[in-house]
Design an enzyme around this catalytic site. Structure first.
Site, short mmCIF file in Angstrom:
data_model
loop_
_atom_site.label_atom_id
_atom_site.label_comp_id
_atom_site.label_asym_id
_atom_site.label_seq_id
_atom_site.Cartn_x
_atom_site.Cartn_y
_atom_site.Cartn_z
N ARG A 101 0.79 -1.23 0.00
CA ARG A 101 0.00 0.00 0.00
C ARG A 101 0.83 1.28 0.00
O ARG A 101 0.45 2.27 -0.63
CB ARG A 101 -0.95 0.01 1.21
CG ARG A 101 -2.07 -0.99 1.12
CD ARG A 101 -2.84 -1.03 2.43
NE ARG A 101 -3.92 -2.02 2.39
CZ ARG A 101 -4.49 -2.51 3.47
NH1 ARG A 101 -4.10 -2.11 4.68
NH2 ARG A 101 -5.46 -3.40 3.35
N CYS A 130 -9.72 -1.30 5.57
CA CYS A 130 -11.18 -1.25 5.49
C CYS A 130 -11.81 -0.08 6.25
O CYS A 130 -13.00 0.19 6.05
CB CYS A 130 -11.79 -2.56 5.95
SG CYS A 130 -11.13 -3.20 7.49
N HIS A 243 -17.87 -1.73 10.17
CA HIS A 243 -17.02 -0.83 10.95
C HIS A 243 -17.70 0.54 11.01
O HIS A 243 -18.35 0.97 10.05
CB HIS A 243 -15.66 -0.66 10.29
CG HIS A 243 -14.79 -1.87 10.35
ND1 HIS A 243 -15.10 -3.00 11.06
CD2 HIS A 243 -13.58 -2.12 9.76
CE1 HIS A 243 -14.13 -3.90 10.92
NE2 HIS A 243 -13.19 -3.37 10.14
#
Length: 338
Positions: A101, A130, A243
């Protein structure tokens, strides 16, 4: 989208891998062939897809011959070890782990925010953490109108972010506690049923967890602004899927809540759910199974004349992971980049 692709899913038997399989099945994605890959432990299992039963194979360096597009939903160690083999074999890789990433040459992409960076890919594209995906979905359109200067975000993360074992542990602990039995945690450091704890990933020397540092660095990279001041606290909560984030954001100039709502109502990937007088605001249950970052509780930050406070919920397995990867694949096809 006339070209048909040979696709592989690494980690096909996991939570995100199965969600990717559902997305491929539910959408008219141009498949020429599908290869399901997993660890040696899961190899030999079989998964249904479009009326057929497809065997799961063990992932090896030679698994990617003839593959055009490979979705990776595995550990960082697996991605570090096998993604280069997939790229060398000619596949474009969309990786869900944290392995690539922050590499400067690897685009970290949420298509609604920075899809243009896909043009610079060199075979590997990363999807963000996420919690980062719903955060940037909500903040990017506001940032375009009024530059973001500072973000304080507290996340409330469901156990599905850890995997199957954590979900089963939560189920078992709830039963045990309700029956008056002792609980011994296996997946987490503490009992998760009827509990919360500010511990997601390992702690760094500066007191932040790796998950919190991930939010800081990935948000800056996606939004293209390394100067945004960010602090994060990540909390594990006894929720199965979804979440949530409590966000306090400071802008260059004052931002009226009404104006922010109007901007977000027009933003792709976002759905405004904001009528507290009727108990309407995002919740993980409301977000689960959906494709949007739900945003509500939009109000002036009482501690800053240039600030807003808001609350976000999002399905961490879909838009937080699988759907974002799938949308990257669609974007690659639409832009003729694969």
């Amino acid at each position: 989208m006339s070209r048909r692709l040979h696709v592989a899913i690494v980690g096909a038997t996991g939570l995100v891998g199965r969600e990717l399989l559902r997305l491929l099945e539910q959408n008219d994605f141009p498949l020429a062939g599908l290869r399901l890959l997993a660890s040696s432990r899961s190899a030999g299992s079989r998964l249904p897809f479009r009326g057929e039963i497809i065997p799961v194979e063990e992932t090896t360096p030679s698994s990617f011959r003839g593959i055009d597009l490979a979705f990776f939903s595995a550990t960082s160690a697996v991605s570090r070890g096998l993604v280069p083999h997939a790229v060398e074999a000619g596949a474009v890789v969309i990786d869900d782990s944290k392995a690539w990433r922050l590499e400067p040459h690897v685009p970290l992409v949420v298509p609604e925010v920075n899809g243009d960076t896909l043009a610079h890919h060199q075979g590997i594209i990363s999807t963000p953490n996420c919690e980062v995906t719903p955060l940037v979905l909500a903040l990017w359109p506001l940032h375009q109108r009024n530059p973001v200067r500072r973000i304080i975000v507290d996340t409330y993360q469901s156990v599905s972010g850890t995997g199957w074992a954590a979900m089963e542990e939560l189920r078992q602990q709830v039963r045990s506690i309700l029956e008056g039995e002792e609980c011994t945690p296996q997946v987490y450091s503490h009992v998760i049923a009827f509990n919360v704890f500010p511990h997601v990933e390992d702690f760094s020397d500066d007191g932040y967890t790796k998950e919190e540092l991930t939010i800081i660095h990935e948000t800056r990279k996606i939004m293209g602004d390394p100067q945004i001041a960010i602090s994060a606290t990540c909390v594990r909560v006894p929720v199965m899927v979804g979440h949530s984030l409590a966000v306090h954001v400071e802008f260059a100039h004052p931002f009226l809540p009404e104006e922010a709502r109007e901007v977000l109502r027009e933003a792709p990937g976002v759905k405004v759910v904001d009528d507290p007088s009727h108990a309407l605001y995002p919740t993980p249950l409301m977000a689960a199974g959906g494709d949007y970052a739900l945003v509500g509780r939009i109000r002036r930050d009482a501690s800053s004349e240039r600030g807003l406070a808001l609350w976000i919920s999002c399905d961490n397995l879909r838009k937080g992971a699988a759907l974002n990867a799938f949308q990257i694949a669609q974007e690659l096809l639409a832009r003729n980049l694969i």
